[in-house]
Design a protein around this motif. Structure first.
Motif, PDB file in Angstrom:
ATOM      1  N   GLU A  72       7.862  12.077   6.679  1.00  0.00           N
ATOM      2  CA  GLU A  72       7.281  11.197   5.655  1.00  0.00           C
ATOM      3  C   GLU A  72       7.863   9.788   5.754  1.00  0.00           C
ATOM      4  O   GLU A  72       7.126   8.787   5.663  1.00  0.00           O
ATOM      5  CB  GLU A  72       7.541  11.785   4.272  1.00  0.00           C
ATOM      6  CG  GLU A  72       6.945  10.960   3.135  1.00  0.00           C
ATOM      7  CD  GLU A  72       7.240  11.556   1.767  1.00  0.00           C
ATOM      8  OE1 GLU A  72       6.925  10.894   0.766  1.00  0.00           O
ATOM      9  OE2 GLU A  72       7.791  12.675   1.723  1.00  0.00           O
ATOM     10  N   GLU A  73       9.185   9.702   5.956  1.00  0.00           N
ATOM     11  CA  GLU A  73       9.827   8.390   6.071  1.00  0.00           C
ATOM     12  C   GLU A  73       9.468   7.714   7.387  1.00  0.00           C
ATOM     13  O   GLU A  73       9.339   6.477   7.434  1.00  0.00           O
ATOM     14  CB  GLU A  73      11.341   8.553   5.925  1.00  0.00           C
ATOM     15  CG  GLU A  73      11.760   8.920   4.506  1.00  0.00           C
ATOM     16  CD  GLU A  73      13.225   9.234   4.353  1.00  0.00           C
ATOM     17  OE1 GLU A  73      13.706   9.236   3.203  1.00  0.00           O
ATOM     18  OE2 GLU A  73      13.895   9.492   5.373  1.00  0.00           O
ATOM     19  N   ILE A  74       9.304   8.485   8.450  1.00  0.00           N
ATOM     20  CA  ILE A  74       8.856   7.922   9.727  1.00  0.00           C
ATOM     21  C   ILE A  74       7.463   7.321   9.566  1.00  0.00           C
ATOM     22  O   ILE A  74       7.183   6.202  10.007  1.00  0.00           O
ATOM     23  CB  ILE A  74       8.842   8.995  10.833  1.00  0.00           C
ATOM     24  CG1 ILE A  74      10.266   9.464  11.141  1.00  0.00           C
ATOM     25  CG2 ILE A  74       8.188   8.442  12.110  1.00  0.00           C
ATOM     26  CD1 ILE A  74      10.335  10.610  12.127  1.00  0.00           C
ATOM     27  N   HIS A  75       6.575   8.072   8.930  1.00  0.00           N
ATOM     28  CA  HIS A  75       5.204   7.611   8.705  1.00  0.00           C
ATOM     29  C   HIS A  75       5.195   6.320   7.885  1.00  0.00           C
ATOM     30  O   HIS A  75       4.445   5.373   8.195  1.00  0.00           O
ATOM     31  CB  HIS A  75       4.407   8.706   7.993  1.00  0.00           C
ATOM     32  CG  HIS A  75       2.938   8.427   7.894  1.00  0.00           C
ATOM     33  ND1 HIS A  75       2.407   7.628   6.916  1.00  0.00           N
ATOM     34  CD2 HIS A  75       1.891   8.826   8.673  1.00  0.00           C
ATOM     35  CE1 HIS A  75       1.100   7.539   7.074  1.00  0.00           C
ATOM     36  NE2 HIS A  75       0.756   8.262   8.128  1.00  0.00           N
ATOM     37  N   LYS A  76       6.016   6.260   6.846  1.00  0.00           N
ATOM     38  CA  LYS A  76       6.107   5.073   6.001  1.00  0.00           C
ATOM     39  C   LYS A  76       6.583   3.862   6.804  1.00  0.00           C
ATOM     40  O   LYS A  76       6.076   2.750   6.654  1.00  0.00           O
ATOM     41  CB  LYS A  76       7.058   5.350   4.842  1.00  0.00           C
ATOM     42  CG  LYS A  76       7.198   4.205   3.849  1.00  0.00           C
ATOM     43  CD  LYS A  76       8.147   4.602   2.721  1.00  0.00           C
ATOM     44  CE  LYS A  76       8.333   3.452   1.736  1.00  0.00           C
ATOM     45  NZ  LYS A  76       9.276   3.828   0.646  1.00  0.00           N
ATOM     46  N   TYR A  77       7.566   4.092   7.667  1.00  0.00           N
ATOM     47  CA  TYR A  77       8.097   3.016   8.503  1.00  0.00           C
ATOM     48  C   TYR A  77       7.048   2.511   9.483  1.00  0.00           C
ATOM     49  O   TYR A  77       6.840   1.293   9.626  1.00  0.00           O
ATOM     50  CB  TYR A  77       9.332   3.531   9.258  1.00  0.00           C
ATOM     51  CG  TYR A  77       9.865   2.575  10.300  1.00  0.00           C
ATOM     52  CD1 TYR A  77      10.605   1.446   9.935  1.00  0.00           C
ATOM     53  CD2 TYR A  77       9.648   2.807  11.654  1.00  0.00           C
ATOM     54  CE1 TYR A  77      11.091   0.572  10.882  1.00  0.00           C
ATOM     55  CE2 TYR A  77      10.136   1.939  12.623  1.00  0.00           C
ATOM     56  CZ  TYR A  77      10.860   0.820  12.232  1.00  0.00           C
ATOM     57  OH  TYR A  77      11.349  -0.042  13.174  1.00  0.00           O
ATOM     58  N   MET A  78       6.357   3.418  10.145  1.00  0.00           N
ATOM     59  CA  MET A  78       5.344   3.030  11.133  1.00  0.00           C
ATOM     60  C   MET A  78       4.189   2.277  10.468  1.00  0.00           C
ATOM     61  O   MET A  78       3.634   1.329  11.038  1.00  0.00           O
ATOM     62  CB  MET A  78       4.820   4.268  11.867  1.00  0.00           C
ATOM     63  CG  MET A  78       5.857   5.000  12.703  1.00  0.00           C
ATOM     64  SD  MET A  78       6.676   3.921  13.898  1.00  0.00           S
ATOM     65  CE  MET A  78       7.923   5.057  14.554  1.00  0.00           C
ATOM     66  N   LYS A  79       3.830   2.688   9.283  1.00  0.00           N
ATOM     67  CA  LYS A  79       2.748   2.020   8.542  1.00  0.00           C
ATOM     68  C   LYS A  79       3.127   0.584   8.241  1.00  0.00           C
ATOM     69  O   LYS A  79       2.294  -0.331   8.305  1.00  0.00           O
ATOM     70  CB  LYS A  79       2.460   2.789   7.260  1.00  0.00           C
ATOM     71  CG  LYS A  79       1.230   2.312   6.514  1.00  0.00           C
ATOM     72  CD  LYS A  79       0.944   3.191   5.307  1.00  0.00           C
ATOM     73  CE  LYS A  79      -0.312   2.727   4.574  1.00  0.00           C
ATOM     74  NZ  LYS A  79      -0.601   3.594   3.397  1.00  0.00           N
ATOM     75  N   LYS A  80       4.405   0.360   7.905  1.00  0.00           N
ATOM     76  CA  LYS A  80       4.889  -0.989   7.614  1.00  0.00           C
ATOM     77  C   LYS A  80       4.861  -1.847   8.877  1.00  0.00           C
ATOM     78  O   LYS A  80       4.499  -3.031   8.828  1.00  0.00           O
ATOM     79  CB  LYS A  80       6.309  -0.903   7.050  1.00  0.00           C
ATOM     80  CG  LYS A  80       6.872  -2.230   6.572  1.00  0.00           C
ATOM     81  CD  LYS A  80       8.296  -2.064   6.073  1.00  0.00           C
ATOM     82  CE  LYS A  80       8.359  -1.137   4.872  1.00  0.00           C
ATOM     83  NZ  LYS A  80       9.729  -1.067   4.307  1.00  0.00           N
ATOM     84  N   ILE A  81       5.253  -1.258   9.998  1.00  0.00           N
ATOM     85  CA  ILE A  81       5.271  -1.989  11.268  1.00  0.00           C
ATOM     86  C   ILE A  81       3.847  -2.338  11.720  1.00  0.00           C
ATOM     87  O   ILE A  81       3.602  -3.386  12.317  1.00  0.00           O
ATOM     88  CB  ILE A  81       5.968  -1.152  12.367  1.00  0.00           C
ATOM     89  CG1 ILE A  81       7.425  -0.905  12.000  1.00  0.00           C
ATOM     90  CG2 ILE A  81       5.884  -1.839  13.729  1.00  0.00           C
ATOM     91  CD1 ILE A  81       8.259  -2.153  11.916  1.00  0.00           C
TER      92      ILE A  81
END
Length: 236
Positions: free
Chosen positions: A225-234
């Motif tokens: 979930e945190e990986i997905h959130k980070y990638m979405k921001k990038i």
């Protein structure tokens, strides 16, 4: 909901006339008191320069401390003496289970010095998950590349900006040092440097300040979930 926990670190002093010490155990005050001292096997995989020539005495102390834990006597006041002592009471806030908190405290203060196969596997898994999530959901927006100095670098395909990232624990001095060491002082506007934190507890230390001084951004990175959130921001 976060709860407040108190804990102490068990410290071993190879030389009672010196201020140098080695962290060898954790005591957590939760719903039940939890204690853990490094095992004799772990002690043999712990390298510290202050132990040179003092290994036998150190192993004997580890055996003694483990016996105190077994006999439920580690916290007895009369057990204090010049070669080991407890740190001041420290406080942390976390919504994780006591078992996770206890394991993370041990990793933060002691485990990072040991060759932990479990920790290595988790880090590798998170890096593999990063590749998988990008290829499945963000391939049109970002690309992930191998890097000689970092775990990976991500390219925003629209603005051609690169994000150099390492996966590690904010409580692990070696992880923080490696990130700051590899990050250049002079940075291009098209380059950012991110520390992807896999720690599961919140604890005050100077690592975040040190990273911030080097213009390194910290992101939570302990789950898909945190990986997905980070990638979405990038990908924006």
């Amino acid at each position: 909901m976060r709860k407040i926990y108190e804990y102490q670190v068990v410290r071993y002093f190879p030389n009672e006339l010196s201020d140098e010490f080695i962290n060898v155990g954790i005591m957590l005050n939760g719903s039940v008191q939890k204690e853990r001292i490094i095992s004799e096997t772990e002690a043999k995989h712990l390298y510290c320069s202050v132990l040179i020539g003092e290994n036998k005495k150190f192993y004997a102390m580890v055996e003694y401390l483990n016996q105190l834990v077994h006999d439920d006597k580690l916290r007895d006041p009369y057990q204090y003496f010049h070669n080991f002592n407890f740190s001041e009471v420290k406080v942390l806030a976390s919504s994780d289970s006591e078992e996770i908190i206890f394991d993370e405290l041990f990793e933060t203060y002691i485990g990072y010095k040991l060759a932990s196969e479990e920790k290595l596997d988790r880090r590798i898994q998170l890096i593999q998950d990063s590749h998988k999530i990008i290829n499945q959901e963000f391939k049109k927006y970002i690309n992930i590349h191998q890097s000689k100095k970092f775990d990976f670098k991500i390219e925003n395909l629209k603005n051609k900006k690169f994000y150099h990232s390492n996966v590690g624990s904010i409580g692990n001095k070696h992880d923080v040092f490696k990130m700051t060491w590899e990050t250049p002082l002079a940075k291009s506007p098209k380059e950012e440097y991110h520390f992807l934190d896999i720690a599961t507890i919140i604890r005050e230390n100077d690592a975040k300040e040190r990273l911030a001084l080097n213009n390194i951004t910290v992101h939570e990175y302990g789950s898909d979930e945190e990986i997905h959130k980070y990638m979405k921001k990038i990908a924006v």
